[in-house]
Design a protein around this motif. Structure first.
Motif, PDB file in Angstrom:
ATOM      1  N   TRP A 298      -3.262  10.405   4.398  1.00 17.73           N
ATOM      2  CA  TRP A 298      -4.436   9.652   5.045  1.00 17.73           C
ATOM      3  C   TRP A 298      -3.643   8.600   5.498  1.00 17.73           C
ATOM      4  N   ILE A 299      -2.823   7.872   4.821  1.00 18.26           N
ATOM      5  CA  ILE A 299      -2.033   6.746   5.272  1.00 18.26           C
ATOM      6  C   ILE A 299      -1.153   6.941   6.569  1.00 18.26           C
ATOM      7  N   LEU A 300      -0.269   8.183   6.506  1.00 24.92           N
ATOM      8  CA  LEU A 300       0.320   8.567   7.495  1.00 24.92           C
ATOM      9  C   LEU A 300      -0.394   8.769   8.896  1.00 24.92           C
ATOM     10  N   ASP A 301      -1.670   9.369   8.840  1.00 25.95           N
ATOM     11  CA  ASP A 301      -2.626   9.776   9.769  1.00 25.95           C
ATOM     12  C   ASP A 301      -3.177   8.514  10.445  1.00 25.95           C
ATOM     13  N   ALA A 302      -3.367   7.355   9.515  1.00 25.74           N
ATOM     14  CA  ALA A 302      -3.995   6.050   9.943  1.00 25.74           C
ATOM     15  C   ALA A 302      -3.222   5.075  10.611  1.00 25.74           C
ATOM     16  N   VAL A 303      -1.976   5.004  10.026  1.00 18.04           N
ATOM     17  CA  VAL A 303      -0.952   3.860  10.427  1.00 18.04           C
ATOM     18  C   VAL A 303      -0.733   4.009  11.947  1.00 18.04           C
ATOM     19  N   PRO A 304      -0.380   5.195  12.682  1.00 21.31           N
ATOM     20  CA  PRO A 304      -0.080   5.426  13.942  1.00 21.31           C
ATOM     21  C   PRO A 304      -0.931   4.638  15.059  1.00 21.31           C
ATOM     22  N   VAL A 305      -2.386   4.896  14.476  1.00 21.60           N
ATOM     23  CA  VAL A 305      -3.307   4.365  15.722  1.00 21.60           C
ATOM     24  C   VAL A 305      -3.667   3.098  15.197  1.00 21.60           C
ATOM     25  N   VAL A 306      -3.085   2.397  14.247  1.00 22.04           N
ATOM     26  CA  VAL A 306      -3.661   1.080  14.113  1.00 22.04           C
ATOM     27  C   VAL A 306      -3.165   0.273  15.103  1.00 22.04           C
ATOM     28  N   GLY A 307      -1.839   0.334  15.455  1.00 22.06           N
ATOM     29  CA  GLY A 307      -1.545  -0.451  16.826  1.00 22.06           C
ATOM     30  C   GLY A 307      -1.065  -1.723  16.742  1.00 22.06           C
ATOM     31  N   THR A 308      -0.648  -2.271  15.538  1.00 26.66           N
ATOM     32  CA  THR A 308      -0.351  -3.607  15.570  1.00 26.66           C
ATOM     33  C   THR A 308       1.182  -3.590  15.184  1.00 26.66           C
ATOM     34  N   PRO A 309       1.944  -4.725  15.527  1.00 32.08           N
ATOM     35  CA  PRO A 309       3.362  -4.835  15.276  1.00 32.08           C
ATOM     36  C   PRO A 309       3.597  -4.652  13.930  1.00 32.08           C
ATOM     37  N   ALA A 310       2.898  -4.975  12.883  1.00 34.93           N
ATOM     38  CA  ALA A 310       3.308  -4.616  11.488  1.00 34.93           C
ATOM     39  C   ALA A 310       3.153  -3.200  11.217  1.00 34.93           C
TER      40      ALA A 310
ATOM     41  N   ILE B  80       0.846  -1.264   0.183  1.00 37.59           N
ATOM     42  CA  ILE B  80       0.010  -0.039  -0.007  1.00 37.59           C
ATOM     43  C   ILE B  80       0.857   1.145  -0.094  1.00 37.59           C
ATOM     44  N   TRP B  81       1.790   1.079   0.918  1.00 31.51           N
ATOM     45  CA  TRP B  81       2.804   2.250   0.946  1.00 31.51           C
ATOM     46  C   TRP B  81       3.580   2.773  -0.658  1.00 31.51           C
ATOM     47  N   THR B  82       3.936   1.601  -1.026  1.00 34.13           N
ATOM     48  CA  THR B  82       4.656   1.688  -2.365  1.00 34.13           C
ATOM     49  C   THR B  82       3.605   2.061  -3.290  1.00 34.13           C
ATOM     50  N   GLN B  83       2.523   1.752  -3.258  1.00 31.61           N
ATOM     51  CA  GLN B  83       1.620   2.331  -4.361  1.00 31.61           C
ATOM     52  C   GLN B  83       1.198   3.930  -4.261  1.00 31.61           C
ATOM     53  N   PHE B  84       1.144   4.144  -2.830  1.00 27.58           N
ATOM     54  CA  PHE B  84       0.535   5.338  -2.656  1.00 27.58           C
ATOM     55  C   PHE B  84       1.810   6.603  -2.155  1.00 27.58           C
ATOM     56  N   LYS B  85       2.911   6.392  -1.893  1.00 30.29           N
ATOM     57  CA  LYS B  85       3.618   7.330  -1.175  1.00 30.29           C
ATOM     58  C   LYS B  85       4.081   8.452  -1.743  1.00 30.29           C
ATOM     59  N   ASP B  86       3.842   8.565  -3.290  1.00 30.68           N
ATOM     60  CA  ASP B  86       4.270   9.538  -4.041  1.00 30.68           C
ATOM     61  C   ASP B  86       2.870  10.405  -4.251  1.00 30.68           C
TER      62      ASP B  86
ATOM     63  N   ALA C 276      14.660   4.142   6.082  1.00 28.21           N
ATOM     64  CA  ALA C 276      14.869   4.129   4.635  1.00 28.21           C
ATOM     65  C   ALA C 276      14.809   5.584   4.168  1.00 28.21           C
ATOM     66  N   ASP C 277      14.531   6.501   5.047  1.00 29.76           N
ATOM     67  CA  ASP C 277      14.518   7.999   4.481  1.00 29.76           C
ATOM     68  C   ASP C 277      13.284   8.208   3.668  1.00 29.76           C
ATOM     69  N   ASP C 278      12.192   7.443   3.921  1.00 29.48           N
ATOM     70  CA  ASP C 278      11.052   7.527   3.270  1.00 29.48           C
ATOM     71  C   ASP C 278      10.250   8.603   4.046  1.00 29.48           C
ATOM     72  N   LEU C 279      10.379   9.000   5.424  1.00 26.50           N
ATOM     73  CA  LEU C 279       9.763   9.792   5.821  1.00 26.50           C
ATOM     74  C   LEU C 279      10.542  11.185   6.364  1.00 26.50           C
ATOM     75  N   SER C 280       9.848  12.272   6.202  1.00 24.76           N
ATOM     76  CA  SER C 280      10.545  13.557   6.618  1.00 24.76           C
ATOM     77  C   SER C 280      10.663  13.786   8.233  1.00 24.76           C
ATOM     78  N   ILE C 281      11.396  14.507   8.581  1.00 23.93           N
ATOM     79  CA  ILE C 281      11.455  14.704   9.934  1.00 23.93           C
ATOM     80  C   ILE C 281       9.983  15.025  10.646  1.00 23.93           C
ATOM     81  N   PRO C 282       9.282  16.153  10.125  1.00 25.78           N
ATOM     82  CA  PRO C 282       8.152  16.689  10.579  1.00 25.78           C
ATOM     83  C   PRO C 282       7.138  15.380  10.693  1.00 25.78           C
TER      84      PRO C 282
END
Length: 1625
Positions: free
Chosen positions: A359-371, A346-352, A382-388
């Motif tokens: 929406w993905i970055l807002d949802a993933v933190p509250v998913v709460g699973t080890p994955a 999903i990340w690879t498909q939509f990161k650009d 992998a430097d895919d995320l900026s500092i902010p």
């Protein structure tokens, strides 16, 4: 005969020690009818409920010894969502068919002596189905004792190990054994429960969730055991969100197991491996991943995630979609099922794609699973995320992710990764989150191992060894977040008195360490209590540490004995900061009503009686602790707030401030928010000068040489300039920042750098081009869940979900004329015409769900309260700032609004659905609507009619005692429209509500039902409004902007008199009513108050005294020379800053309307532009008469037929009096008030008086004044304000503020029938007010410097000496007994910087005082000569004619003042040194408080520690103090002509001390003549002595005698003047 046989059978069984537990014989299959039901809702008939039912045959047969098989036959599952008990259960046929393959599989279980052991089942049986089997096995769990009939034990069951009560009896006639057992499900040794989102909540004694189960068994004795013939179970869980009297919700479970027959056919297990699947304990399945608010069939997680993302992105662009929050929760639910590989794809498909990425970055933190946590870690590395982005994700993830060992390991590896550690911000967030993860896990698992914190403890030990302050601070906060008792020892290593490392650490780090104990105290208060108590009792510690220790101590909920011990310690405490802080905390806790502080409040009420009530009068300069709370027991709701203000030097800015908010709801409490700020040293860093750095070494060397004469002088520790702030959310620190001088300099440098100019330039270019932006931001605000099993084996869930999505579209464009030049100069903006157009459409949708019921992956049956709120607020505006023309304009333009700008809907529903037939979802409103005519005054229908209605046959066994149906209330519907004609709109509110409060008016029944509020904005009736305008024009062109000519009636002209007569004729009735009501209403209200007071405050002696004192000192006006001329102040000086006219009336009559003579200085227009071009709105014009110091403001309505005006006329009559007349109404003639402000004297004190006099005022004012006046006496008395009955002017209010001292005020307020007064009200600062009640002369010309001067004067500490009476910085007075010719240290900077030193001596020849000030590279001598005071700078006389003298490089000035000279160096900490013939004063800056020493003291407010000698020793004698600060001579040839030295003297007489004859030596230094000199003048001084046995043979070392203990105090002889012989001289 039967009785005998049964008795013999029982005796035989007992003799053979055969258990009475149910027996299942070999080669037999026992067949039972089983029925289980779960139902949730309110215990009120006629309301909807939701539930489920399982019915089946149960077959049990033995497979081997103690191993049995259990199989279900003909299982059926039913759903229920309907009005109970009218509606029937509905078969869930598809679900039954889908689960039949699992339900029909036999399971194995161990069973011996009535106790169920291990459970075995094939892998094909899901945990959910196996839990249903466990519910049946739970019935068979019987711990029957052979020797007792009534007993208690902790028994294992499906819900855990809980307290169980057994009663065994026998029915002799029926030949049956009856067993009843009851389980208390709130008293469990080991409870099977899963809490999510509850880690931050503290459970109070009042339980909002209670549960119990009762089991009834009928067994038939057999020769080898007993046959279970019937078993019934009833389990009840009661939820009380607003206390029981506010209503309860119930979840009820019922089971029945009835023996049918015995078959010969054995049960055959299936051909599969039977795996051990645990014990009788319930096993949590996929319900943890399943949200209870919706049931999703997830077949292809990646495809479903993509589909939901498409929906969210497409439908939340211009404005938010109403169902966006629900879709966002769906996205989270599907993401929880996804694997790491799915998430990666999903990340690879939509990161650009930015919209999808957000929406993905807002949802993933509250998913709460080890994955999800692994994905965050991998993408950051992998430097895919900026500092902010990483900061946002980490903040959300660590606080929303449910914690377990795997999650802790993942967060630990991320936090300790070198890439995270390299970034201070990320390191701080990740490390604090590491501690939070441990805290959350330990909250769910109290036995969590200490090994989880080993990495943190190892890092802490390493940081302590390296003295890495920043690292220690961070790790202490991490341990504070974790709150694990294992962290107590590592923290104690850096606490003073416990660890050697503490000595090298600054106070702020030690404070952080003590505060970290609070979270440990919540888990183990008894461990923390002795540590906190020891810290508090240690008087050698810094006061701030002891105050913080007191905070921790009270959070351990101390007993009455401990709080009383603290009170006794305070009685002997010498630090007033500590006394004030702890006393104020105890005092505020006495008023606490919250349940968790009930015992502390009781203890505080006892302790407060031990302490003196005089401590209530301590000023605001001292440290304070404030606790306020409000708790309503009937609804179990409350709030508490605490503020800790720590001030270790009595400065204006406190050293530290901590504010905390705590909330109480439904039997739980949480620390919602806590903010702490430290300002240690930051004030000094900002205000002191840096001009002395070149002179530093030479200056300090000179001053140290002077102080070397005092052998034991010790410098005070220098605080590092630092400010810090931290934020805690739900008790967990989420961020902190330390701000030092370097950071401030970097920020200033960045703001003034070229990069900042480039950013400004780019921003302006973007604005001119036009900015269009659209954004959406989702938030899962709350996910709180409690899941626990029921006796049926199906989980029950209580949950609260709240999610919101905000969206906005923004368009902004600017036009700047003329265009800005290159390179950009910000000053050009002040010469430009700037136009800005902006349009925004913000919208928010929020969904909140409260659910109670069954939640599994297959079936959901629950009652739900669902609230939806949607708001859309479009806006469009234009603004213009034509700076050269001084014209400023804002326009609000029309926009297209939706039908409703706000929609709120709340509904309560009973829902039932299953995964196999989602289309058949059943939703029933909890309050069924009925026609109005069916409503009856009788609440209950006929019992006979109710019995004719029955539920389905399958429920007859369970519910046989049905209660009649209650009728629902009639819906309420109302629409209200409020017009706002001025802006051309009307707001309409439509309210619909239907609830069950008519059954019983309690909070819960008021909420149950359906409620809706719709808010709409519509055009008002009449001509349409094109736009709203607000325009301000300043300067000569102001008159051009007037839209309507302004005229004020001149009463002196014939035309004016005619108009006035006509107006009076029109307005006479209204005026008569208004004026009469104005006086009568107010008088009557005041009369009522005075009658109340006649029996209370007016009869008290204090009230009589205050009343007499007010009469004794009438107000003396300064205006018109009434007082000041008598004091020798010329009339010319009086009128220097006021009007030349004699009175307000004279000035007003000269020109009633200034517009006839001058143009307006400022015009402001507020209007609505209509389509018919008629004027609507108001205009204001301000006219200035500089000659008479007069300002006139006229506000008038723009409408052609509206003659309403408001006229305000203000005149500065002198610098001591200002008067304003305000009239309004038709042509400013209806109502009038007069406001006067003037300065004068009240007694001998400078004072200011404010008078409000009304001629005519509107009736509405008097109406509300009457209502308000009723509450004034009681409110005043509660606030400690004296209330006196008085006959004051009926149409006047008067407020007088007198200033008897610089730090206190007297406040007196006169109302028509009473006088309120508060005398000696302390102020936190000193007021720079002169004898004529005006602000003292300000030497600076620059306005910023003037403000700084006033602040410095107000906040400085003063030490003064008049004749020989000295008043210290802390306002202690004593006689300064000075020796002849020897300098004494009056005041100095006692830090290692030694910024200044003020010395004083008595001249040998003239016996007058001489002062020496050492500051910068200057040596300033101030001395009297005749009637003048002269000054020398570095030995050179500065003539009076050359003053003021200014230092060439440092901010030091010497100038004349009054009858003496004054030295000013505020940037060096010396606000002012004044030297007159008989008076001298030393004022130090606020930031120097607590850092001074000398005869004047430390300026720290510690009056009990005032007599501090150079060594830090606290003497008891003021004479000894003065002598200790004398600079002794090195020899009798000293140029200062001082002939004295300090020495320890031996007591001339021998005393009996501790039972033996002793010789004693003074611990405090005594002034003695140098060798070769004889005393000419002496005086007695009382000093402390240390005694040794008289036969002590070794020589006495007097060099360190000051460190010895004090055995007694005796009088010794001190030399004050010496005469030396010729050989010495």
């Amino acid at each position: 005969m039967r009785l005998v046989l049964l008795s013999l059978a029982l005796a035989l069984v007992a003799s053979q020690h055969v258990n009475l537990a149910p027996e299942f014989a070999a080669s037999k299959t026992y067949v039972y009818k089983y029925e289980a039901l779960l139902l949730g809702g309110l215990p009120v008939e006629g309301l909807a409920r939701a539930g489920m039912k399982v019915s089946s045959k149960v077959l049990i047969s033995a497979e081997a010894q103690n191993t049995y098989l259990l199989r279900l036959a003909d299982p059926e599952i039913f759903e229920y969502s309907g009005v109970w008990p009218k509606d029937p259960f509905v078969p869930a046929t598809k679900l039954t068919s889908a689960l039949a393959s699992q339900l029909l599989i036999p399971i194995k279980f161990e069973y011996a002596n009535g106790v169920v052991g291990k459970v075995f089942a094939p892998a094909g049986v899901s945990a959910t189905v196996l839990n249903v089997h466990r519910g049946i096995l739970n019935i068979l769990q019987l711990n029957l004792k052979k020797t007792q009939n009534i007993y208690e034990l902790q028994e294992a069951g499906a819900q855990g190990v809980c307290k169980t009560h057994y009663v065994i009896s026998e029915d002799v006639k029926a030949e049956r054994i009856l067993v009843t057992k009851s389980k208390d499900l709130t008293n469990c040794q080991e409870r099977i429960i899963k809490d999510l989102g509850l880690a931050y909540l503290e459970t109070l004694q009042a339980r909002s969730l209670t549960g119990a189960a009762t089991y009834s068994y009928i067994m038939k004795p057999t020769p080898t055991g007993a046959l279970l013939t019937e078993a019934t179970v009833r389990e009840l869980h009661q939820v009380t969100p607003v206390a029981e009297m506010g209503g309860v919700a119930q979840m009820e479970a019922k089971q029945s197991l009835t023996f049918l027959e015995i078959e010969k056919t054995p049960i055959v297990p299936i051909n599969a491996e039977y795996l051990a699947r645990g014990s009788l304990f319930y096993e949590f399945a996929t319900e943890i991943l399943q949200t209870p608010i919706q049931l999703l069939k997830i077949n292809n997680a990646p495809a479903q995630i993509v589909e939901i993302l498409h929906h969210l992105v497409a439908n939340n662009v211009a404005k938010v979609h109403e169902d966006a929050p629900l879709k966002f929760i769906q996205l989270i639910q599907v993401l929880r099922v996804a694997t790491l590989e799915n998430l990666e794809a999903i990340w690879t498909q939509f990161k650009d794609k930015p919209e999808y990425r957000r929406w993905i970055l807002d949802a993933v933190p509250v998913v709460g699973t080890p994955a999800a946590v692994k994905l965050i870690k991998e993408k950051f590395l992998a430097d895919d995320l900026s500092i902010p982005e990483t900061v946002q994700i980490l903040l959300a993830a660590v606080h929303m992710v449910p914690s377990d060992p795997e999650i802790i390991r993942l967060i630990s590896s991320l936090a300790l990764h070198h890439k995270i550690q390299a970034n201070p911000v990320l390191s701080e967030i990740a490390m604090l989150g590491y501690g939070t993860a441990i805290f959350k896990y330990c909250a769910a698992v109290p036995t969590c191992p200490a090994e989880l914190l080993e990495p943190i403890h190892e890092l802490a030990a390493e940081a302590i060894a390296k003295a890495d302050i920043a690292k220690i601070t961070l790790l202490v906060k991490v341990m504070g977040n974790a709150g694990h008792p294992a962290s107590l020892k590592p923290i104690m290593k850096i606490l003073p008195g416990f660890g050697s490392a503490a000595a090298a650490l600054p106070v702020r780090v030690q404070v952080d360490a003590i505060l970290a104990l609070r979270s440990i105290a919540k888990r183990e208060p008894k461990l923390v209590q002795p540590v906190a108590l020891q810290l508090f009792m240690d008087k050698a510690l810094h006061p701030e540490l002891r105050m913080v220790a007191a905070v921790v101590l009270f959070e351990t909920k101390p007993t009455v004995a401990l709080v009383s011990t603290i009170a006794n310690v305070l009685k002997k405490e010498t630090s007033m900061q500590i006394v004030s802080f702890v006393y104020s905390y105890i005092r505020s806790l006495t008023r606490s009503t919250v349940p968790d502080y009930a015992t502390v409040a009781a203890a505080s009420n006892v302790a407060i009686k031990i302490l003196s009530p005089k401590l209530d009068r301590l000023s605001y300069r001292y440290s304070k602790a404030i606790h306020l709370d409000l708790y309503k027991s009937p609804v179990m709701v409350g709030a508490a707030g605490s503020a800790f203000i720590i001030n270790d030097g009595a400065t204006i800015l406190p050293t530290a401030v901590v504010a905390k908010a705590r909330a109480y709801l439904a039997g739980a409490a949480a620390d919602v928010l806590e903010v702490g700020v430290r300002t240690e040293g930051i004030q000094e860093a900002l205000l002191k000068t840096h001009a002395l750095e070149d002179l530093e070494d030479d200056r300090i060397t000179k001053m140290k040489r002077v102080m070397k004469a005092i052998a034991e002088w010790k410098t005070l520790p220098k605080s590092q300039p630092l400010a810090s702030v931290y934020v805690k959310f739900f008790g967990q620190e989420i961020a902190f920042a330390n701000i030092d001088k370097a950071i401030i300099e970097q920020a200033v440098q960045l703001a003034t750098s070229a990069d900042a100019k480039v950013l400004l330039k780019d921003a302006l270019k973007a604005l001119q081009t036009g900015i269009t932006a659209q954004a959406a931001k989702p938030l899962l605000a709350a996910e709180i869940r409690r899941i626990f099993p029921t006796a049926v084996g199906v989980p029950m869930e209580l949950s609260l979900y709240s999610a919101a999505v905000a969206a906005a579209s923004i368009k902004v464009k600017a036009t700047i004329t003329p265009p800005l030049s290159e390179p950009l100069n910000a000053a050009e903006l002040l010469k430009a015409d700037i136009q800005l157009e902006a349009e925004a459409t913000p919208s928010i949708s929020m969904h909140t769900f409260a659910v109670m019921g069954v939640n599994t992956a297959f079936l959901q049956a629950a009652v739900m309260a669902r609230a939806k709120a949607v708001t859309v607020l479009p806006a469009k505006m234009a603004a213009r700032a034509d700076v050269p023309k001084l014209n400023f304009k804002i326009e609000v333009l029309p926009v297209e609004t939706p039908e409703h700008i706000a929609k709120i809907r709340v509904e309560t529903l009973a829902i039932a659905r299953n995964i196999e037939d989602l289309a058949a979802e059943r939703i029933t409103p909890m309050v069924p609507l009925v026609a109005t005519q069916l409503r009856s005054t009788e609440r209950f229908a006929s019992p006979m009619s109710s019995t004719s209605r029955s539920a389905s046959q399958s429920s007859e066994i369970i519910y046989s005692d049905l209660v009649p149906q209650l009728r629902a209330g009639v819906p309420f519907h109302k629409t209200i429209c409020v017009p706002a004609a001025f802006i051309g709109i009307k707001g309409c509110f439509e309210v619909t509500s239907s609830n069950t409060a008519f059954i019983k008016d309690i909070p819960l029944l008021n909420l149950i039902g359906e409620h809706a509020v719709l808010v709409a904005v519509k055009p008002a009736d009449g001509p349409a409004i094109e736009r709203l305008e607000a325009e301000v024009q300043i300067g000569p062109k102001a008159a051009e902007k007037l839209l309507k000519e302004i005229n004020i009636i001149d009463e002196q002209t014939a035309e004016g008199k005619t108009i006035i007569a006509k107006l009076k004729k029109i307005l006479e009735p209204a005026l008569r009513n208004s004026s009469s009501s104005s006086s009568s209403l107010l008088s009557s209200s005041m009369f009522g108050i005075s009658s109340l007071l006649s029996s209370s405050s007016s009869s008290s002696s204090s009230s009589r005294m205050s009343k007499a004192s007010l009469k004794q000192y009438p107000f003396k006006k300064f205006h018109n020379n009434q007082y000041l001329v008598s004091q020798g102040i010329s009339a010319q000086n009086l009128r220097s800053s006021g009007s030349s006219a004699s009175s307000f009336e004279a000035i007003y009559q000269q020109n009633q309307f200034l517009g006839n003579a001058v143009a307006p200085a400022v015009v402001a227009i507020f209007r609505a532009v209509r389509t018919d071009e008629k004027l609507l709105g108001y205009q204001a014009a301000a006219y200035l008469d500089k000659t008479n110091f007069r300002l006139q403001i006229v506000i008038s309505a723009l409408a052609e037929t509206d003659n309403w005006k408001m006229c305000a006329d203000g005149v500065v009559l002198s610098k001591h009096k200002v008067m304003t007349k305000v009239s309004w109404g038709a042509e400013c003639q209806e109502y009038t008030t007069i406001l006067k402000a003037e300065a004068g004297l009240l007694g001998a004190s400078p004072a200011a008086r404010l008078e409000l006099e009304w001629v005519k005022i509107p009736t509405i004012v008097t109406t509300y004044a009457t209502r308000l006046a009723k509450y004034i006496p009681n409110a005043a008395l509660m606030a400690g304000i004296t209330v006196n009955k008085a006959e004051n002017s009926e149409k006047e209010m008067e407020l007088t503020v007198a200033i008897p001292t610089e730090r206190t005020v007297d406040v007196i307020m006169k109302l028509p029938q009473m006088t309120l007064s508060k005398l000696a009200l302390p102020l936190p600062i000193a007021l720079p007010i002169g004898a004529d009640a005006t602000i003292q002369v300000i030497p600076e010309e620059n306005i910023l410097e003037q403000i700084h001067f006033l602040y410095a004067e107000a906040s400085s500490a003063q030490c003064s000496m008049i004749q020989d009476t000295l008043t210290t910085f802390n306002n202690r007075k004593y006689k300064n007994e000075m020796p002849i010719s020897c300098y004494q240290v009056l005041a100095q900077d006692c830090t290692p910087e030694l910024k200044f030193m003020v010395l004083l001596k008595k001249d040998e020849v003239t016996a007058q005082n001489h002062m020496n000030v050492k500051i910068a590279d200057m040596d300033v001598d101030l001395y009297p000569t005749g009637s003048d005071v002269l000054v020398k700078v570095n030995g050179v006389v500065v003539p009076i004619s050359n003053l003021p003298y200014q230092h060439p490089s440092a901010p030091i000035q010497i100038r004349q003042k009054a009858q003496g000279l004054s030295l000013h160096a505020p940037r060096l900490g010396l606000q002012e040194v004044y030297f007159g013939k008989d008076t001298l004063r030393v004022n130090v800056a606020d930031w120097m408080k607590g850092q001074t020493c000398g005869v004047c003291g430390k300026a720290d407010g510690e009056t009990r520690q005032e007599y501090s000698t150079p060594s830090g020793y606290q003497t008891k004698s003021s004479v000894s103090l003065v002598h200790s600060w004398v600079l002794p001579a090195e020899s009798c040839r000293d140029s200062t002509q001082c002939r004295l030295k300090h020495e320890s003297v031996k007591l001339e007489k021998q005393l009996i001390v501790d039972g033996q004859e002793s010789k004693c030596y003074s611990v405090e230094p005594v002034l003695r003549c140098l060798p070769g000199c004889l005393p000419v003048k002496t005086m007695p001084v009382t000093v402390a002595f240390h005694c040794l046995p008289a036969d002590y043979s070794r020589s006495v070392d007097l060099s360190n005698i000051s460190q010895k203990s004090v055995d007694l105090r005796e009088t010794a002889e001190a030399h004050m003047d010496c005469q030396c012989n010729a050989r010495c001289a």
